[in-house]
Scaffold this active site. Structure first.
Site, PDB file in Angstrom:
ATOM      1  N   GLU A 125      -6.055  -2.129  10.935  1.00 17.41           N
ATOM      2  CA  GLU A 125      -4.558  -2.127  10.880  1.00 17.41           C
ATOM      3  C   GLU A 125      -4.052  -1.919  12.313  1.00 17.41           C
ATOM      4  O   GLU A 125      -2.802  -2.494  12.514  1.00 17.41           O
ATOM      5  CB  GLU A 125      -4.189  -0.929   9.953  1.00 17.41           C
ATOM      6  CG  GLU A 125      -2.843  -0.612   9.955  1.00 17.41           C
ATOM      7  CD  GLU A 125      -2.448   0.476   8.776  1.00 17.41           C
ATOM      8  OE1 GLU A 125      -1.245   0.981   8.648  1.00 17.41           O
ATOM      9  OE2 GLU A 125      -3.312   0.716   8.100  1.00 17.41           O
ATOM     10  N   ARG A 126      -4.540  -1.121  13.032  1.00 13.71           N
ATOM     11  CA  ARG A 126      -4.017  -0.602  14.288  1.00 13.71           C
ATOM     12  C   ARG A 126      -3.875  -1.752  15.432  1.00 13.71           C
ATOM     13  O   ARG A 126      -3.334  -2.412  16.133  1.00 13.71           O
ATOM     14  CB  ARG A 126      -4.509   0.548  14.909  1.00 13.71           C
ATOM     15  CG  ARG A 126      -3.999   1.648  14.123  1.00 13.71           C
ATOM     16  CD  ARG A 126      -4.795   3.117  14.517  1.00 13.71           C
ATOM     17  NE  ARG A 126      -4.224   4.185  13.563  1.00 13.71           N
ATOM     18  CZ  ARG A 126      -4.664   5.211  13.253  1.00 13.71           C
ATOM     19  NH1 ARG A 126      -6.052   5.548  13.659  1.00 13.71           N
ATOM     20  NH2 ARG A 126      -3.958   6.037  12.449  1.00 13.71           N
TER      21      ARG A 126
ATOM     22  N   ILE B 265       0.718  -1.326  -0.112  1.00 15.52           N
ATOM     23  CA  ILE B 265       0.004   0.069  -0.004  1.00 15.52           C
ATOM     24  C   ILE B 265       1.061   1.237   0.161  1.00 15.52           C
ATOM     25  O   ILE B 265       1.786   1.418   0.922  1.00 15.52           O
ATOM     26  CB  ILE B 265      -0.877   0.163   1.143  1.00 15.52           C
ATOM     27  CG1 ILE B 265      -2.027   1.336   1.033  1.00 15.52           C
ATOM     28  CG2 ILE B 265      -0.407  -0.186   2.411  1.00 15.52           C
ATOM     29  CD1 ILE B 265      -3.014   1.162   1.941  1.00 15.52           C
TER      30      ILE B 265
ATOM     31  N   GLY C  70       3.191  11.449   6.520  1.00 18.29           N
ATOM     32  CA  GLY C  70       3.176  10.268   7.118  1.00 18.29           C
ATOM     33  C   GLY C  70       1.670   9.974   7.526  1.00 18.29           C
ATOM     34  O   GLY C  70       0.667   9.491   7.234  1.00 18.29           O
TER      35      GLY C  70
ATOM     36  N   ARG D  32      22.621 -18.791  32.082  1.00 21.12           N
ATOM     37  CA  ARG D  32      23.557 -17.842  32.479  1.00 21.12           C
ATOM     38  C   ARG D  32      23.910 -17.719  34.004  1.00 21.12           C
ATOM     39  O   ARG D  32      23.139 -17.674  34.570  1.00 21.12           O
ATOM     40  CB  ARG D  32      23.048 -16.379  31.986  1.00 21.12           C
ATOM     41  CG  ARG D  32      24.159 -15.352  32.082  1.00 21.12           C
ATOM     42  CD  ARG D  32      25.473 -15.692  31.424  1.00 21.12           C
ATOM     43  NE  ARG D  32      26.193 -14.272  31.668  1.00 21.12           N
ATOM     44  CZ  ARG D  32      27.508 -14.162  31.109  1.00 21.12           C
ATOM     45  NH1 ARG D  32      28.120 -15.104  30.565  1.00 21.12           N
ATOM     46  NH2 ARG D  32      28.201 -12.966  31.162  1.00 21.12           N
TER      47      ARG D  32
ATOM     48  N   PRO E 285       7.401  11.305   1.388  1.00 23.48           N
ATOM     49  CA  PRO E 285       8.659  11.925   2.253  1.00 23.48           C
ATOM     50  C   PRO E 285       8.109  13.212   3.058  1.00 23.48           C
ATOM     51  O   PRO E 285       8.747  13.249   4.057  1.00 23.48           O
ATOM     52  CB  PRO E 285       9.431  12.569   1.008  1.00 23.48           C
ATOM     53  CG  PRO E 285       9.405  11.567   0.043  1.00 23.48           C
ATOM     54  CD  PRO E 285       7.863  11.187  -0.064  1.00 23.48           C
TER      55      PRO E 285
ATOM     56  N   GLY F 209      22.424  -8.379  29.380  1.00 18.68           N
ATOM     57  CA  GLY F 209      23.915  -8.027  29.393  1.00 18.68           C
ATOM     58  C   GLY F 209      24.512  -7.579  28.087  1.00 18.68           C
ATOM     59  O   GLY F 209      23.488  -7.169  26.812  1.00 18.68           O
ATOM     60  N   GLY F 210      25.699  -7.713  27.828  1.00 13.82           N
ATOM     61  CA  GLY F 210      26.219  -7.443  26.348  1.00 13.82           C
ATOM     62  C   GLY F 210      25.815  -8.315  25.285  1.00 13.82           C
ATOM     63  O   GLY F 210      25.843  -8.060  24.221  1.00 13.82           O
TER      64      GLY F 210
END
Length: 387
Positions: free
Chosen positions: A243-244, A124, A132, A269, A129, A340-341
Site C-alpha cells: 500500500e505504501r 476498505i 487512524g 508566460r 473517528p 503566481g496567482g
C-alpha cells in the site's frame, strides 16, 4: 536517465492505459470534481479495458499476472493523462492481495469476476473517528452469532465509500485481545443495518468519493470472513508495504506531472517582456525540482524491483512513502509558486496536483508514523547501560 525497470510488455500496456485514460477518464475531470465522484459506468469501462485486478486468476476473469510494475504503469499513466476520480490504486494496490491471496476459492468465485469487470466497487473500512494510523485502537466490533457475525460501529474517510458495493471491514472479534483480536469481514451493499453517512467534502481529491459508513447490527455471513479470525491485524500489516509503495508511485508520477505542466507554462508566460522561463530563478527552481523527480524516480524504481523480488521490507516501504510524499509536496508547491496567482486558481491543473498532494503525507499511515517505523529499526532505544 534511462530507466531499466520495464519490459516491452510493460511499455505496450503503458500505451494501452494512456489511450484508455485519455479517451474515457481525463475528459470527465472537471465534471467529476464538481459532482465529487466518478461514475459506476467509468468503473465498468475500466473493467472492459483490462485495468482492474489483472492479478486475479484467469478462471475468475483476470490474467493471473502478479507483477507490481503493471501497478506502477497504471499510476504513472493515470496521472500523466490528467485523470481523476477512479480509485484504481485502492483496488489494484491495496485490495488485490486480500482478494487474490487471502480470499478462499469460494470467495474468489463470488467476488472476483464482478470486481475484474468493474461491476462491483470495493472499499476498505479501516479508519474510524478515533482510530487512524493506530489500527489497534479500532472500536468496530463483530460478534459471532451462529453462522453470522453481528457488526456494530462506524468508519470514516473511506475511499470509494459512496460508490462501494463491497467493503472489507476491519473489526474486533475479540475486543479484550487488543490487536490479536482483529478480523476482516466483507460487508455487502444491501445488508440490513449497513448505511452510509455524508459524502465528505475534502480540500483535495475532489473527484474521489470519500464517505462515512455505519454498521448497526449488520449480520454478515461467516463465509465473508477473509483470512483467519483474530489474525486481521497481521494480514493488514503484511499488506501495508505494498500500500505504501503504491502511495510512492503516485507521488513520483504527480511531481513529474507538476514539473511538466509548469515547464509548459513558463515557456508561454511573459514577465518583463520575456518568457518567465528565461529568468534565472525560474530555471534554478525547475532544475532543482527536475532533479528531485529523477532522484525520486530512481528510489521508487528500485523499491518496485525489490517488491517484485519479495525483498521490500516494512521499514523500506515506510521510509519510501514518507520521503516521496514529502518531496511531492515540496516540488508541487514550488511549481504553484511559479504559476503566481494562476496557480491558486482551480481551473489550472497545477492547482489540483497541489491540492491532491497534501493527503499523501497523511494516508497509508501519517509520515510521522513512517518516521517512527524507520526510527525503531535503527536500534536507538538500546542504552549503553544494557549492552
Amino acid at each position: 536517465m534511462r530507466r531499466t525497470l520495464f519490459t516491452a510488455e510493460h511499455e505496450e500496456f503503458r500505451q494501452h492505459c494512456r489511450g484508455f485514460f485519455e479517451k474515457e477518464i481525463a475528459p470527465h475531470a472537471e465534471e467529476w470534481e464538481q459532482t465529487g465522484m466518478a461514475t459506476r459506468d467509468a468503473w465498468r469501462k475500466a473493467g472492459d479495458a483490462g485495468v482492474l485486478l489483472w492479478q486475479a486468476p484467469e478462471e475468475h476473469g483476470g490474467q493471473g499476472i502478479v507483477d507490481f510494475r503493471y501497478n506502477y504503469v497504471v499510476a504513472e499513466e493515470f496521472v500523466a493523462s490528467g485523470s481523476v476520480g477512479l480509485g484504481l490504486s485502492l483496488l489494484n494496490d491495496i485490495m488485490a492481495p486480500y482478494l487474490t491471496e487471502l480470499a478462499n476459492e469460494e470467495q474468489q468465485r463470488r467476488w472476483l469476476p464482478a470486481a475484474v469487470a468493474g461491476e462491483s466497487v470495493w472499499a476498505i473500512g479501516m479508519t474510524e473517528p478515533g482510530a487512524g494510523s493506530d489500527v489497534k485502537a479500532i472500536r468496530t466490533t463483530a460478534v459471532r452469532d451462529g453462522d453470522d457475525y453481528v457488526v456494530n460501529g462506524s468508519k470514516t474517510f473511506i475511499t470509494n465509500g459512496v460508490l462501494a458495493t463491497h467493503v472489507l471491514v476491519v473489526a474486533k472479534t475479540e475486543p479484550s485481545a487488543g490487536h490479536r483480536g482483529v478480523s476482516l469481514l466483507v460487508v455487502e451493499d444491501g445488508m440490513p443495518g449497513f448505511s452510509r453517512g455524508r459524502k465528505l467534502e475534502k480540500v483535495g481529491q475532489l473527484a474521489q468519493d470519500t464517505g462515512e459508513l455505519f454498521f448497526d447490527d449488520v449480520r454478515v455471513p461467516a463465509r465473508n470472513l477473509v483470512g483467519e479470525e483474530n489474525r486481521g491485524f497481521y494480514h493488514l500489516m503484511a499488506n501495508l508495504p505494498q500500500e505504501r509503495l503504491g502511495v510512492a508511485t503516485l507521488a513520483v508520477a504527480s511531481m513529474r506531472r507538476a514539473v511538466e505542466v509548469t515547464i509548459d507554462y513558463v515557456r508561454e508566460r511573459e514577465v518583463f517582456g520575456q518568457p518567465l522561463g528565461a529568468l534565472q530563478n525560474t530555471r534554478f527552481e525547475l532544475a532543482d525540482c527536475a532533479t528531485q523527480v529523477q532522484a525520486a524516480t530512481a528510489f521508487v524504481d528500485a523499491a518496485v524491483a525489490a517488491h517484485c523480488a519479495g525483498e521490500l521490507t516494512a521499514e523500506d516501504a515506510a521510509g519510501l512513502k514518507q520521503w516521496t510524499s514529502d518531496v511531492q509536496w515540496n516540488v508541487t508547491d514550488r511549481c504553484v509558486q511559479l504559476f503566481g496567482g494562476y496557480g491558486y486558481m482551480r481551473e489550472y491543473e497545477i492547482n489540483r496536483l497541489w491540492r491532491d498532494a497534501r493527503v499523501q503525507r497523511v494516508y497509508a499511515g501519517s509520515n510521522e508514523v513512517m518516521k517512527e517505523i524507520v526510527g525503531r529499526s535503527l536500534g536507538l532505544e538500546t542504552s549503553t547501560r544494557n549492552r
